[in-house]
Design an enzyme around this catalytic site. Structure first.
Site, PDB file in Angstrom:
ATOM      1  N   TYR A 110     -50.273  56.479 -32.913  1.00 35.06           N
ATOM      2  CA  TYR A 110     -50.162  55.039 -33.194  1.00 35.06           C
ATOM      3  C   TYR A 110     -51.147  54.150 -32.927  1.00 35.06           C
ATOM      4  CZ  TYR A 110     -45.370  55.352 -35.251  1.00 35.06           C
ATOM      5  OH  TYR A 110     -44.061  55.677 -35.748  1.00 35.06           O
ATOM      6  N   TYR A 148     -43.616  63.569 -35.639  1.00 34.06           N
ATOM      7  CA  TYR A 148     -44.512  63.453 -34.451  1.00 34.06           C
ATOM      8  C   TYR A 148     -43.167  63.416 -33.193  1.00 34.06           C
ATOM      9  CZ  TYR A 148     -43.271  58.552 -33.819  1.00 34.06           C
ATOM     10  OH  TYR A 148     -42.642  57.510 -33.721  1.00 34.06           O
ATOM     11  N   ARG A 151     -39.632  63.220 -34.067  1.00 32.51           N
ATOM     12  CA  ARG A 151     -39.030  62.530 -35.083  1.00 32.51           C
ATOM     13  C   ARG A 151     -39.355  62.823 -36.538  1.00 32.51           C
ATOM     14  NH1 ARG A 151     -38.214  56.535 -35.462  1.00 32.51           N
ATOM     15  NH2 ARG A 151     -36.481  57.619 -36.451  1.00 32.51           N
ATOM     16  N   HIS A 154     -41.622  59.104 -41.181  1.00 31.96           N
ATOM     17  CA  HIS A 154     -40.937  57.591 -41.356  1.00 31.96           C
ATOM     18  C   HIS A 154     -42.176  56.665 -41.214  1.00 31.96           C
ATOM     19  CE1 HIS A 154     -41.276  58.169 -37.031  1.00 31.96           C
ATOM     20  NE2 HIS A 154     -41.153  56.652 -36.962  1.00 31.96           N
ATOM     21  N   HIS A 156     -42.359  52.329 -40.740  1.00 31.76           N
ATOM     22  CA  HIS A 156     -41.995  51.072 -39.982  1.00 31.76           C
ATOM     23  C   HIS A 156     -41.997  49.731 -40.874  1.00 31.76           C
ATOM     24  CE1 HIS A 156     -40.928  52.868 -35.968  1.00 31.76           C
ATOM     25  NE2 HIS A 156     -42.019  53.764 -36.334  1.00 31.76           N
TER      26      HIS A 156
END
Length: 223
Positions: A110, A148, A151, A154, A156
């Site tokens: 991120y 990653y 998880r 996805h 956000h």
């Protein structure tokens, strides 16, 4: 002997018809077909924001996350064109909704959130905003999300209007997430199905690209 029903004289039948016509003039709503009121649309389920919302949003925060302004190189990863609408529970499109999207890069990192691990893709924008138009439409160009840290893939999202938050949630790739994920496991039954996007090939957009659609349903604050 079989009794024949008594027939009304012509003038009596005419009198009843006139009275019925008078009622229709006094109460025209009696003649109007009123369709059943549509059931309200279910609100999009909320999910946790997570720890990776940008601490400082990047200078370039447009709706194309695959390139950063001023750089010649583009992000790694499969291109994903995601679009849809934002409506209220009645299906009315909502204009001026800021739809924020953030996700990890193709290495699972991120950006703008203190994740300085390596390797990372410094050509990925990591965060973008699309503001809905008069028809409630938004659109992003980004990369296909990747798993990653245990998880599933996805994306956000946070939706706001005039700086008032309306919804924070996550979207998942259909068939690539399950109740083994702690975030999904903590959600009410059926949430995963309502927060899944189906990816489809989009060769007309660009070679190897994917596309998906998702409509958000939110409730505006009273007043």
């Amino acid at each position: 002997m079989r009794r024949v029903p008594h027939a009304l004289p012509f003038h009596a039948g005419r009198r009843l018809a006139v009275r019925a016509g008078g009622l229709s003039l006094l109460f025209p709503s009696l003649l109007v077909h009123r369709p059943a009121r549509a059931a309200p649309l279910p609100l999009t389920p909320a999910q946790a924001e997570g720890p990776f919302y940008p601490r400082t949003p990047p200078a370039d925060r447009d709706a194309d996350l695959t390139r950063i302004a001023g750089r010649g190189e583009v992000a790694r990863g499969t291109r994903l064109h995601l679009a849809g609408r934002v409506t209220d529970e009645s299906g009315r499109p909502l204009a001026g909704i800021a739809v924020e999207l953030w996700q990890c890069d193709s290495f699972g990192r991120y950006h703008h959130a203190g994740d300085d691990g390596q390797p990372r893709d410094d050509h990925f924008q990591g965060f973008g905003v699309s503001v809905t138009d008069g028809a409630g439409r938004y659109a992003f160009k980004t990369i296909r999300p990747v798993p990653y840290g245990g998880r599933p893939p996805h994306l956000h999202f946070r939706l706001a209007r005039n700086a008032v938050a309306l919804l924070t949630t996550q979207l998942y790739v259909e068939g690539e997430a399950s109740g083994r994920d702690p975030v999904i496991a903590a959600a009410p039954a059926g949430t995963l199905g309502r927060l899944s996007i189906r990816l489809a090939a989009a060769p007309m957009r660009e070679p190897g690209a994917l596309e998906a659609q998702y409509d958000f349903v939110v409730r505006l604050p009273a007043g």
